[in-house]
Design a protein around this motif. Sequence first.
Motif, PDB file in Angstrom:
ATOM      1  N   GLN A   9      -5.402  41.527  44.761  1.00 26.11           N
ATOM      2  CA  GLN A   9      -4.014  41.060  44.814  1.00 26.11           C
ATOM      3  C   GLN A   9      -3.962  39.534  44.801  1.00 26.11           C
ATOM      4  N   ALA A  10      -4.854  38.910  45.566  1.00 25.76           N
ATOM      5  CA  ALA A  10      -4.905  37.447  45.601  1.00 25.76           C
ATOM      6  C   ALA A  10      -5.307  36.888  44.240  1.00 25.76           C
ATOM      7  N   ALA A  11      -6.213  37.579  43.559  1.00 20.30           N
ATOM      8  CA  ALA A  11      -6.611  37.149  42.214  1.00 20.30           C
ATOM      9  C   ALA A  11      -5.432  37.224  41.254  1.00 20.30           C
ATOM     10  N   ASN A  12      -4.714  38.337  41.275  1.00 16.96           N
ATOM     11  CA  ASN A  12      -3.556  38.511  40.390  1.00 16.96           C
ATOM     12  C   ASN A  12      -2.508  37.431  40.617  1.00 16.96           C
ATOM     13  N   ALA A  13      -2.305  37.045  41.862  1.00 21.81           N
ATOM     14  CA  ALA A  13      -1.340  35.995  42.188  1.00 21.81           C
ATOM     15  C   ALA A  13      -1.745  34.656  41.591  1.00 21.81           C
ATOM     16  N   SER A  44     -11.755  36.972  35.803  1.00 23.27           N
ATOM     17  CA  SER A  44     -11.316  36.886  34.408  1.00 23.27           C
ATOM     18  C   SER A  44      -9.808  36.661  34.360  1.00 23.27           C
ATOM     19  N   PRO A  45      -9.265  36.247  33.208  1.00 20.98           N
ATOM     20  CA  PRO A  45      -7.817  36.122  33.076  1.00 20.98           C
ATOM     21  C   PRO A  45      -7.125  37.468  33.303  1.00 20.98           C
ATOM     22  N   HIS A  46      -5.998  37.425  33.976  1.00 18.33           N
ATOM     23  CA  HIS A  46      -5.199  38.634  34.226  1.00 18.33           C
ATOM     24  C   HIS A  46      -4.223  38.797  33.060  1.00 18.33           C
ATOM     25  N   GLU A  47      -4.548  39.729  32.169  1.00 19.57           N
ATOM     26  CA  GLU A  47      -3.746  39.931  30.951  1.00 19.57           C
ATOM     27  C   GLU A  47      -2.664  40.985  31.168  1.00 19.57           C
ATOM     28  N   PRO A  48      -1.512  40.873  30.476  1.00 20.57           N
ATOM     29  CA  PRO A  48      -1.137  39.841  29.494  1.00 20.57           C
ATOM     30  C   PRO A  48      -0.389  38.658  30.100  1.00 20.57           C
ATOM     31  N   ALA A  49      -0.308  38.594  31.434  1.00 25.38           N
ATOM     32  CA  ALA A  49       0.487  37.552  32.086  1.00 25.38           C
ATOM     33  C   ALA A  49      -0.150  36.174  31.965  1.00 25.38           C
ATOM     34  N   PHE A  50      -1.458  36.137  31.752  1.00 24.20           N
ATOM     35  CA  PHE A  50      -2.176  34.863  31.860  1.00 24.20           C
ATOM     36  C   PHE A  50      -1.655  33.788  30.918  1.00 24.20           C
ATOM     37  N   TRP A  51      -1.595  34.091  29.617  1.00 16.93           N
ATOM     38  CA  TRP A  51      -1.354  33.028  28.642  1.00 16.93           C
ATOM     39  C   TRP A  51       0.009  32.355  28.808  1.00 16.93           C
ATOM     40  N   PRO A  52       1.123  33.092  28.890  1.00 16.85           N
ATOM     41  CA  PRO A  52       2.406  32.390  29.040  1.00 16.85           C
ATOM     42  C   PRO A  52       2.482  31.574  30.327  1.00 16.85           C
ATOM     43  N   ALA A  53       1.878  32.059  31.408  1.00 18.04           N
ATOM     44  CA  ALA A  53       1.905  31.302  32.662  1.00 18.04           C
ATOM     45  C   ALA A  53       1.004  30.076  32.573  1.00 18.04           C
ATOM     46  N   PHE A  54      -0.132  30.224  31.928  1.00 21.34           N
ATOM     47  CA  PHE A  54      -1.041  29.087  31.787  1.00 21.34           C
ATOM     48  C   PHE A  54      -0.392  27.953  30.999  1.00 21.34           C
TER      49      PHE A  54
END
Length: 219
Positions: A9-13, A44-54
């Motif tokens: 959960q902490a990773a996803n956040a 690893s990146p949490h997909e698919p949320a990673f790219w737009p947030a990054f």
Amino acid sequence: MPDGHEMEQAANARLLTITAGLDAEACAARDDLPPGSRTLLLLSPHEPAFWPAFQATPEFRDGDPDPMDRWSRRVITQWAEEVGATPLFPFGSPPFHPFIKWALASGRVHSSPIGMMVHPHAGLFLSFRGALALPEAIPAPPICARPCDNCPDQPCRTACPVDAFATGAYDVPRCKAFLETDAGFDCMSKGCKARRACPIGRNYGRLHEHSAYHMSRFL
């Protein structure tokens, strides 16, 4: 110390996910981890949320080199300080940490027919932004069977337009030469065609824009 579920959960956040790891017994058998490590968690990146947030992060917007590496170092180091862990990264200066060896030793990541690492959820899109070496023992992601063994067609073997994996080793010069041509636009804009051919990876959620970013850095 949080348990495995709380760490995920902490990773996803933080736009990350725990894709593999080593438990206390596995850590004790190795000499390539920080002293006292009892758990290693690969991030690893949490997909698919990673790219737009990054794209909204200071590192992406400031125009300086290596934005994703700088973001990874900031976010993972801060998290490590909060939980008393040692942050580790697959980039920087030599000697480099053996992320591929750690991943394969986890039993959750395997070598694919074309040599790239394959993961039960990420397929051939597996990548690492860093790792946490923890002094406490918490459950690591469970081991799993090699997914390629249940993939009868193994389309990754024949998907590359220039057969860059035909010899069993990745022919990087051949790949790069193709990517510089007009015919290489599909791979440049959507990501490596061999990676995309993996049936698991098709459902992973990696956005084409994210893959295109890495392809531009690779070339």
